[in-house]
Design a protein around this motif. Structure first.
Motif, PDB file in Angstrom:
ATOM      1  N   THR A 117      40.366  46.573  48.333  1.00 42.35           N
ATOM      2  CA  THR A 117      40.902  47.696  47.161  1.00 42.35           C
ATOM      3  C   THR A 117      40.002  46.682  45.981  1.00 42.35           C
ATOM      4  O   THR A 117      39.137  47.783  45.363  1.00 42.35           O
ATOM      5  N   LEU A 118      39.350  45.731  45.587  1.00 44.20           N
ATOM      6  CA  LEU A 118      39.587  45.115  44.654  1.00 44.20           C
ATOM      7  C   LEU A 118      37.430  44.903  45.176  1.00 44.20           C
ATOM      8  O   LEU A 118      36.820  44.628  44.121  1.00 44.20           O
ATOM      9  N   THR A 119      36.954  45.325  45.874  1.00 46.76           N
ATOM     10  CA  THR A 119      35.388  45.603  46.646  1.00 46.76           C
ATOM     11  C   THR A 119      35.097  46.949  46.091  1.00 46.76           C
ATOM     12  O   THR A 119      33.932  47.005  45.945  1.00 46.76           O
ATOM     13  N   LEU A 120      35.843  47.388  45.829  1.00 48.04           N
ATOM     14  CA  LEU A 120      35.837  48.967  45.498  1.00 48.04           C
ATOM     15  C   LEU A 120      35.181  49.629  44.274  1.00 48.04           C
ATOM     16  O   LEU A 120      36.273  48.545  43.372  1.00 48.04           O
ATOM     17  N   THR A 121      34.999  50.828  43.874  1.00 50.03           N
ATOM     18  CA  THR A 121      35.505  50.869  42.541  1.00 50.03           C
ATOM     19  C   THR A 121      36.853  51.584  41.765  1.00 50.03           C
ATOM     20  O   THR A 121      37.079  52.636  42.422  1.00 50.03           O
ATOM     21  N   LEU A 175      46.981  38.625  42.619  1.00 51.10           N
ATOM     22  CA  LEU A 175      46.982  37.170  42.313  1.00 51.10           C
ATOM     23  C   LEU A 175      49.016  37.063  42.452  1.00 51.10           C
ATOM     24  O   LEU A 175      49.503  35.809  42.893  1.00 51.10           O
ATOM     25  N   SER A 176      49.600  38.081  42.222  1.00 55.04           N
ATOM     26  CA  SER A 176      50.844  37.927  42.340  1.00 55.04           C
ATOM     27  C   SER A 176      51.464  38.219  43.842  1.00 55.04           C
ATOM     28  O   SER A 176      52.214  37.099  44.048  1.00 55.04           O
ATOM     29  N   PHE A 177      50.843  39.059  44.876  1.00 61.46           N
ATOM     30  CA  PHE A 177      51.031  38.973  45.903  1.00 61.46           C
ATOM     31  C   PHE A 177      50.590  36.780  46.922  1.00 61.46           C
ATOM     32  O   PHE A 177      51.382  36.480  47.140  1.00 61.46           O
ATOM     33  N   ASN A 205      36.488  53.802  52.525  1.00 62.10           N
ATOM     34  CA  ASN A 205      36.399  53.011  51.784  1.00 62.10           C
ATOM     35  C   ASN A 205      37.028  53.973  50.256  1.00 62.10           C
ATOM     36  O   ASN A 205      36.596  53.704  48.825  1.00 62.10           O
ATOM     37  N   ASP A 206      38.556  55.462  50.839  1.00 55.70           N
ATOM     38  CA  ASP A 206      38.559  55.580  49.755  1.00 55.70           C
ATOM     39  C   ASP A 206      39.635  54.860  49.103  1.00 55.70           C
ATOM     40  O   ASP A 206      40.466  53.835  49.567  1.00 55.70           O
ATOM     41  N   TRP A 207      39.418  55.045  47.870  1.00 55.16           N
ATOM     42  CA  TRP A 207      40.327  53.450  46.914  1.00 55.16           C
ATOM     43  C   TRP A 207      41.377  53.536  47.315  1.00 55.16           C
ATOM     44  O   TRP A 207      42.202  53.117  47.201  1.00 55.16           O
ATOM     45  N   ASN A 208      42.335  54.889  46.715  1.00 54.42           N
ATOM     46  CA  ASN A 208      43.686  55.088  46.606  1.00 54.42           C
ATOM     47  C   ASN A 208      44.515  54.604  47.897  1.00 54.42           C
ATOM     48  O   ASN A 208      45.337  54.186  47.992  1.00 54.42           O
ATOM     49  N   ALA A 209      43.888  55.747  48.952  1.00 56.24           N
ATOM     50  CA  ALA A 209      44.340  54.702  50.392  1.00 56.24           C
ATOM     51  C   ALA A 209      44.279  53.112  50.399  1.00 56.24           C
ATOM     52  O   ALA A 209      45.354  52.630  50.807  1.00 56.24           O
ATOM     53  N   ASN A 210      43.529  52.659  50.093  1.00 54.44           N
ATOM     54  CA  ASN A 210      43.664  51.239  50.265  1.00 54.44           C
ATOM     55  C   ASN A 210      44.278  50.131  49.305  1.00 54.44           C
ATOM     56  O   ASN A 210      45.609  49.212  49.466  1.00 54.44           O
ATOM     57  N   TYR A 211      44.180  50.881  48.379  1.00 54.15           N
ATOM     58  CA  TYR A 211      45.213  50.108  47.312  1.00 54.15           C
ATOM     59  C   TYR A 211      46.701  51.044  47.562  1.00 54.15           C
ATOM     60  O   TYR A 211      46.986  49.739  47.916  1.00 54.15           O
ATOM     61  N   LEU A 212      47.024  52.053  48.061  1.00 53.16           N
ATOM     62  CA  LEU A 212      48.558  52.557  48.791  1.00 53.16           C
ATOM     63  C   LEU A 212      48.762  51.428  49.869  1.00 53.16           C
ATOM     64  O   LEU A 212      50.414  50.845  49.878  1.00 53.16           O
ATOM     65  N   LYS A 249      41.601  48.736  37.550  1.00 48.84           N
ATOM     66  CA  LYS A 249      41.191  47.042  38.174  1.00 48.84           C
ATOM     67  C   LYS A 249      42.302  46.307  38.025  1.00 48.84           C
ATOM     68  O   LYS A 249      42.561  45.000  38.579  1.00 48.84           O
ATOM     69  N   GLU A 250      42.439  45.852  37.057  1.00 50.03           N
ATOM     70  CA  GLU A 250      43.417  45.048  35.901  1.00 50.03           C
ATOM     71  C   GLU A 250      44.909  44.798  36.655  1.00 50.03           C
ATOM     72  O   GLU A 250      45.527  43.882  37.006  1.00 50.03           O
ATOM     73  N   LYS A 251      45.458  45.637  36.902  1.00 52.72           N
ATOM     74  CA  LYS A 251      46.861  45.749  37.126  1.00 52.72           C
ATOM     75  C   LYS A 251      46.712  45.457  38.644  1.00 52.72           C
ATOM     76  O   LYS A 251      47.456  45.099  39.359  1.00 52.72           O
ATOM     77  N   THR A 252      45.395  45.892  39.719  1.00 54.27           N
ATOM     78  CA  THR A 252      45.958  45.460  40.613  1.00 54.27           C
ATOM     79  C   THR A 252      45.201  43.721  40.608  1.00 54.27           C
ATOM     80  O   THR A 252      45.593  43.306  41.576  1.00 54.27           O
TER      81      THR A 252
END
Length: 140
Positions: free
Chosen positions: A102-106, A121-123, A63-70, A113-116
């Motif tokens: 990532t979108l399920t995490l805080t 959506l772009s992907f 559940n590490d936000w950074n690792a999921n996002y990156l 969050k908006e950028k993600t």
């Protein structure tokens, strides 16, 4: 004899507490080092290698936000829109799954969050999965 057993039991509890506390900080240090290494690889545009570092973080903390996002952003960088190559389909599948996790995490902030969401959506748009994009927007 009884006080000796109590002393040994107390020592065992203290040692266990130190090991647990120390293990936690060691894990945190390891995660920070993996993140630093992954970010250096990302900056060097070595996305597949960076993903491996981020995946190691996710093995320690799924559940590490950074690792999921990156991880998601790396797959986005690797993906070639419109390509039918199996590798690109794999990048799309894994990248979208990472964004969805990532979108399920805080997130760190509302702006992040908006950028993600926009990247996600772009992907979806670049993969041609408009139905999934519509479903996500309707859910919001």
């Amino acid at each position: 004899m009884r006080t000796r057993r109590f002393g040994v039991a107390l020592l065992a509890v203290v040692v266990a507490t130190v090991v647990v506390a120390g293990g936690s900080s060691c894990q945190s240090f390891r995660e920070r080092m993996l993140l630093k290494d992954g970010n250096a690889l990302y900056t060097a545009q070595k996305y597949e290698e960076a993903i491996k570092k981020y995946q190691k973080i996710l093995e320690l903390d799924p559940n590490d936000w950074n690792a999921n996002y990156l991880t998601a952003v790396c797959f986005l960088a690797l993906y070639h829109p419109g390509s039918e190559h199996p590798k690109d389909k794999e990048y799309a599948d894994k990248g979208l799954a990472a964004f969805e996790k990532t979108l399920t995490l805080t997130p760190p902030s509302a702006e992040v969050k908006e950028k993600t969401e926009k990247y996600y959506l772009s992907f979806l748009d670049s993969t041609g999965d408009k139905d999934k994009a519509i479903a996500y927007l309707e859910k919001q």
